[in-house]
Enzyme design. Sequence first.
Site, short mmCIF file in Angstrom:
data_model
loop_
_atom_site.label_atom_id
_atom_site.label_comp_id
_atom_site.label_asym_id
_atom_site.label_seq_id
_atom_site.Cartn_x
_atom_site.Cartn_y
_atom_site.Cartn_z
N THR A 72 0.80 -1.22 0.00
CA THR A 72 0.00 0.00 0.00
C THR A 72 0.83 1.28 0.00
O THR A 72 0.66 2.14 -0.87
CB THR A 72 -0.96 0.00 1.21
N HIS A 193 -8.11 -9.47 2.02
CA HIS A 193 -7.25 -10.15 3.00
C HIS A 193 -8.04 -11.17 3.80
O HIS A 193 -7.57 -12.29 4.04
CB HIS A 193 -6.64 -9.13 3.96
N HIS A 336 -0.88 -9.53 -0.73
CA HIS A 336 -0.23 -8.84 -1.84
C HIS A 336 1.15 -8.42 -1.39
O HIS A 336 1.50 -8.52 -0.22
CB HIS A 336 -1.06 -7.63 -2.27
#
Length: 452
Positions: A72, A193, A336
């Site tokens: 992020t 998630h 990720h």
Amino acid sequence: MLGRAFIVAVLYCATFCKADKPTNSSTPRLIILSFDGFRADYLTRFPMPNLDEFMKEGVQVEEVKNVFITKTFPNHYSLVTGLYAESHGIVANHMYDNDTRQVFHMNDSNSKWWDEATPIWVTNQKQGHKSGCAMWPGCNVPMHNVTLNASLNYNPNVTFTERVNNVTMWLTRPNDPINFATIYWEEPDASGHRFGPDDHDNMAKVLKEVDEHVGYLMSELKKAKLWDTVNVIITSDHGMAQCSKDRIIKLNDCIGPGNYTLVDDNPVAAILPLSDTQLVYDLLRNCHPHMKVYRKEEIPERWHYKHNSRIQPLLLVADEGWMITQNHSISMLGDHGYDNDLHSMHPFLAAHGPAFRKGYRMRTINSVDIYPLMCHILGITGLPNNGTLKDIKCLLVNQCYIQIPEAIGIVIGAIMVLTTLTCIIVMLKKKMPSTRQFSRLQFQDDDDPLIG
């Protein structure tokens, strides 16, 4: 004559058709909205009527190749600086600087972590405009001694509606209206998630909410009479890969915890050796077949991820779908951070507004190209970056797609072709038998003379 006309037309297009800056007399306005963790193929796997309408009236990029690591904070800072992580310095969500020996966590507001680069909202203000931010990572930090004209400090309890309402208010306020705004929203990352991207039922629910958020943004812009005058970019930082509780790599099964510090983990782990670096490397290299181990100097060049003091001596990268931890279990089913060549890590981009074409679709772009695109739309001069407008300008209206250097190349090529054709025609004429256009009249003896 035709050749001369063609050359003149090409030069005219190159000189006059290209729009270097927005032509509107008013200050161009732009919103960039990020839905965290919006994997590109969600667009084809789930119904999204509002986003479909948005893209139908604007442009769509099917996949955006983001920067490594696909997390992020690095990617959100790349979007607003046009730089790879090694260049802008936000190399992970959690960092340790080997030069200053200080630690960074996501709630750290010390500007020293961010000042290796300058985000677009600072550049926009330094060039005489006003910027606003609704919880974009880093925008609450006063970078380079510049404080935003309008901002919301990060608070996950603030609804999407409140974030949009603040931005539309900032854009339309009579005193000091902003012309650039960023908006951040936590979904569908949080649900990705928790459930994993392959959980169709649960992801369908959250993506329906995301699509409704797009619809709300559109309706509010129309209500405020901004829909036809404000440019809007909708994108994301990364995608999401399906994981499993059975695909976990526990480092303490391979090496004693006293030999290293785990700076950042899961699924890309930053390792600071506490004992002999070669010993730690050897132990980790043979740890698990689904984990690659790199010395800092051996990290692949294509990741642009080695030239920074915040990148640790050893980097562990799990294969897609695998997760790295020290010794505990992990309950989440999606993650990720993996290799940015993976399609599962790629987000998308959609855009609408006076600067963009309508109904245009493009296959892929690089996320670092979005920064020069935004600078172009805002009419500001961007700072040096890793992106290029050349690869993304076809999303814009009033572009002939021929720049002066390209036009010169085309003209030279046209001259060569015309010269070759002329030579061929001359050679063919020389090889043809000679015939006279008018032959002398031959009279036979029995012919009547024309003149008596």
